[in-house]
Design a protein around this motif. Structure first.
Motif, short mmCIF file in Angstrom:
data_model
loop_
_atom_site.label_atom_id
_atom_site.label_comp_id
_atom_site.label_asym_id
_atom_site.label_seq_id
_atom_site.Cartn_x
_atom_site.Cartn_y
_atom_site.Cartn_z
N UNK A 122 9.01 9.60 -2.91
CA UNK A 122 10.10 8.75 -2.94
C UNK A 122 10.51 8.24 -1.33
N UNK A 123 10.18 9.04 -0.41
CA UNK A 123 10.07 8.64 0.94
C UNK A 123 9.27 7.51 1.11
N UNK A 124 7.96 7.84 0.80
CA UNK A 124 7.07 6.84 1.00
C UNK A 124 7.46 5.46 0.22
N UNK A 125 7.72 5.62 -0.83
CA UNK A 125 8.09 4.45 -1.50
C UNK A 125 9.07 3.47 -0.94
N UNK A 126 10.25 4.17 -0.67
CA UNK A 126 11.44 3.61 0.04
C UNK A 126 11.00 3.03 1.18
N UNK A 127 10.13 3.58 2.20
CA UNK A 127 9.68 2.81 3.40
C UNK A 127 8.85 1.54 2.95
N UNK A 128 8.13 1.67 1.89
CA UNK A 128 7.41 0.57 1.68
C UNK A 128 8.20 -0.59 0.96
N UNK A 167 0.76 -1.19 -0.02
CA UNK A 167 0.02 -0.11 -0.12
C UNK A 167 1.02 1.22 -0.01
N UNK A 168 1.68 1.10 0.75
CA UNK A 168 2.90 2.42 0.86
C UNK A 168 3.23 2.65 -0.47
N UNK A 169 4.01 1.67 -1.17
CA UNK A 169 4.71 1.67 -2.62
C UNK A 169 3.32 2.18 -3.50
N UNK A 170 2.29 1.41 -3.59
CA UNK A 170 1.32 1.98 -4.45
C UNK A 170 0.90 3.48 -4.35
#
Length: 376
Positions: free
Chosen positions: A294-300, A272-275
């Protein structure tokens, strides 16, 4: 010394080499005069190297020991980096084949070292070890962006990084514990190719979407930041660092999360974070919004590999080295093999479409996650 530090430094060195090359890929490809499709084809050569290494990865690791294999493979990657920045396209492709071969040996050996360190310590340290991969990405992207903004030639930049990693490889040979290889299961016949079994395939299918998303960010993220968002080289390095910093921070807490939440919930939250991050990245392009996305994607993406490695290394029926090599057949191809082919899509339809193509794959990972109860 913390149990996770020696294997963690392997991941850090691997990541520094990897991202230092890719952060300078716009300059390298421009100097060769090639487009995204040709660049993607060259990067695909790494998958050929991966396939060539898989038949022997488990056996080499068990024969030499994970410690020796990891140190030799890390040092062997170093001369390739500066060479790849100055050769012709044909040799550029060949270098990627060699890169994929050596990196596969390093990945299997480093994960073996990390798993054994976790066993010896009696606590979960795998995610923190993988966290140093993200630390290496962070340091490499920041330094690479700085060197690019100063106009330093890629060959000089990559020579500096390679020299540092050779020193690290020598130090690692002293620091890493002498681990006894885990024996294969009784009665197991050695195969030419270590093919993934049903349980390994299930694990790989679950994390497949996240693995492709991670590889696509590595291969094309810096191009998207510079051409679509319009960032200069120095700012592009900072934006990419947002991705790597978030990944590293999440992995540092990953071992606690693995002990507190089920793998299913962690995987679904990751997807869900990457999406959401990809949707935000492509619909609201900009410096600030790009940094947030990019921060949200990296965490996911952070817990994808630690969860997969922890799962397959404990599967019965074969040695941990063979199970990890089998996982590499699926995951390294999805991380290294499929994203380069996205270059054809990027050249024909643009980088935005390339990133949108990741969304259906993430949906599949989300829907398969409940099956993880048996796999994990």
């Amino acid at each position: 010394m913390p149990h996770f530090l020696p294997p963690a430094l392997l991941f850090l060195g691997n990541a520094l080499l990897y991202i230092s090359l890719f952060i300078r890929m716009p300059e390298i490809s421009s100097a060769m005069g090639i487009g995204k499709a040709a660049l993607g084809l060259a990067i695909f050569g790494a998958s050929i190297g991966t396939l060539a290494a898989l038949p022997i990865a488990g056996r080499v690791t068990n024969r030499l020991s994970p410690r020796v294999t990891a140190a030799i493979a890390l040092a062997a990657m170093c001369p390739l980096m500066p060479i790849m920045s100055v050769v012709s396209y044909r040799w550029f492709f060949i270098c990627f084949v060699i890169f994929g071969f050596v990196r596969t040996l390093l990945d299997v050996a480093a994960n073996m070292v990390a798993m054994e360190s976790e066993r010896l310590a009696g606590v979960k340290v795998l995610s923190r070890s993988h966290g140093f991969w993200s630390v290496g990405l962070l340091l490499g992207s920041l330094f690479g962006g700085f060197m690019a903004s100063r106009g330093v030639l890629p060959v000089i930049h990559l020579t500096i990084i390679s020299a540092l990693i050779v020193v690290l490889a020598v130090v690692e040979l002293k620091l890493l514990p002498s681990l006894a290889p885990l024996p294969a299961a009784e009665g197991e016949k050695r195969r030419i190719f270590v093919l993934p079994g049903r349980a390994v395939l299930l694990v790989c299918a679950i994390v497949f979407g996240l693995a492709i998303a991670e590889g696509t960010i590595y291969d094309w993220g810096i191009f998207y930041i510079r051409s679509v968002i319009g960032a200069d080289p120095g700012t592009a390095g900072l934006l990419f660092a947002c991705f790597t910093a978030a990944m590293g921070l999440m992995r540092m807490f990953g071992d606690q999360l693995r002990g507190r939440f089920s793998s299913v919930r962690l995987l679904q939250a990751s997807v869900l974070s990457v999406f959401g991050g990809i949707i935000f990245l492509v619909t609201v392009p900009g410096i600030i919004t790009g940094a947030i996305a990019l921060t949200v994607i990296g965490a996911g993406i952070a817990l994808n590999m630690p969860l997969a490695v922890a799962a397959v290394a404990q599967l019965p029926g074969r040695s941990a080295a063979d199970n990890l090599a089998a996982m590499s057949l699926a995951l390294l191809i999805s991380t290294i093999g499929i994203p380069p082919l996205m270059g054809t899509v990027a050249e024909a339809f643009g980088l935005t479409v390339t990133f949108l193509l990741l969304l259906p794959m993430l949906v599949v990972s989300f829907l398969l996650a409940p099956r993880a109860y048996r796999g994990f």
